[in-house]
Write an enzyme that holds these catalytic residues in place. Sequence first.
Site, PDB file in Angstrom:
ATOM      1  N   LYS A  63       5.421 -12.811 -27.472  1.00  0.00           N
ATOM      2  CA  LYS A  63       5.274 -13.923 -26.525  1.00  0.00           C
ATOM      3  C   LYS A  63       4.834 -13.410 -25.151  1.00  0.00           C
ATOM      4  O   LYS A  63       4.004 -14.025 -24.492  1.00  0.00           O
ATOM      5  CB  LYS A  63       6.600 -14.701 -26.410  1.00  0.00           C
ATOM      6  CG  LYS A  63       6.871 -15.516 -27.664  1.00  0.00           C
ATOM      7  CD  LYS A  63       8.276 -16.082 -27.707  1.00  0.00           C
ATOM      8  CE  LYS A  63       8.545 -16.665 -29.091  1.00  0.00           C
ATOM      9  NZ  LYS A  63       9.925 -17.142 -29.248  1.00  0.00           N
ATOM     10  N   GLN A 107      15.812 -16.297 -26.652  1.00  0.00           N
ATOM     11  CA  GLN A 107      15.188 -15.756 -27.859  1.00  0.00           C
ATOM     12  C   GLN A 107      16.215 -15.565 -28.979  1.00  0.00           C
ATOM     13  O   GLN A 107      17.211 -14.887 -28.797  1.00  0.00           O
ATOM     14  CB  GLN A 107      14.498 -14.412 -27.547  1.00  0.00           C
ATOM     15  CG  GLN A 107      13.774 -13.808 -28.728  1.00  0.00           C
ATOM     16  CD  GLN A 107      12.687 -14.720 -29.265  1.00  0.00           C
ATOM     17  OE1 GLN A 107      11.754 -15.065 -28.558  1.00  0.00           O
ATOM     18  NE2 GLN A 107      12.808 -15.147 -30.513  1.00  0.00           N
ATOM     19  N   ASP A 130      11.041 -24.528 -25.579  1.00  0.00           N
ATOM     20  CA  ASP A 130      11.209 -24.409 -27.039  1.00  0.00           C
ATOM     21  C   ASP A 130      11.630 -25.756 -27.643  1.00  0.00           C
ATOM     22  O   ASP A 130      11.693 -25.897 -28.859  1.00  0.00           O
ATOM     23  CB  ASP A 130      12.285 -23.366 -27.371  1.00  0.00           C
ATOM     24  CG  ASP A 130      11.678 -22.002 -27.676  1.00  0.00           C
ATOM     25  OD1 ASP A 130      10.470 -21.945 -27.949  1.00  0.00           O
ATOM     26  OD2 ASP A 130      12.430 -21.008 -27.640  1.00  0.00           O
TER      27      ASP A 130
END
Length: 303
Positions: A63, A107, A130
Amino acid sequence: MKTLGLGRNEVNKGRIIAGKAIARTVQKEIAAKAARLIQKGIFPKLGIILSGSGPSQIYAHSKERACAKVGIRVETVDFPADVKFEDLKKRVEKWNREKSVHGIIVQMPLPDKVDSARLLGLVDPAKDVDCLTPANLGMLVAGRPRFLPATPAGIVELLVRSQIRISGQRVVIIGRSEVVGKPLANILLLRGKRGDATVTVCHTKTRKLTEISRGADILIVAAGKPRFVKKEMVKHGAVVVDVGINQTDRGLVGDVDFEDVAPEVSAITPVPGGVGPMTVAMLLSNTVAAAAAQTGEADNAGI
Ligand code: NAD
């Protein structure tokens, strides 16, 4: 086999949906949007919270690289595996307050002892790129999404950009996880060209799975079972999207037995190079959209 999604002229002639190529196009569009914000002195920035070794490190670093390519700034805080919940919470709260941070990612996977659902719940929904907070999932279910979660959004974007009609189609999803199956079903039920589908969601307790999956115009598989879907489970001429990423002794494989199924279908995504690259692209898109929304430049939001 030909490749779908490389250009409008190739519509319906090909079979493999080119996730990588489509993701590159999307990334160029995002870079242009980021550049317009940067010209106005707005620097889109993503904060990544990371803890522990293994796959979360790999995901976070990919990412970071993708952000750098499109002009998004990244700050990753790499906590030790024995981090205390309070320290993670403090970081989330700090970034929630900081105007220069527009998106926050926790994450996954976090170390087992960390209550990741509780931590996610602390992220400011405006920065939850997200789309994992209950608030943002609720908005999606209510038909007014703020963000679309990356993997499901990437799947839908792949279909749309491959000129595969979704509206009115019978879509069967195998898998009901919180990150793929459930939000995907809700996106496909939204009104408009990304939705208006008739959706069935299957899971481990589903009876007569083959009968149901054979009824799909579009079959989307997110079961986490290597080469689980065989040609018997697919209608002739259907579109098949393989979300699975399974590390096996024969390398990376999807949830669909590609060699078995591909000859039966009108289009199929490969693994790797299908849904995976789109997931990261959609996260970048959400981050630029978040930066635009938080600075009153919402016209620059989204893809
Ligand atoms: P998960 O394990 O959380 O959920 C799997 C789902 O599949 C469950 O709902 C389960 O009920 C269902 N399932 C499992 N076996 C089944 C069976 N035999 N019959 C019917 N249903 C069955 O998985 P997930 O997080 O949704 O991920 C699914 C797959 O997608 C994994 O391989 C994962 O690595 C991959 N994935 C890929 C991306 C990407 O960017 N390409 C992103 C997320 C997940």
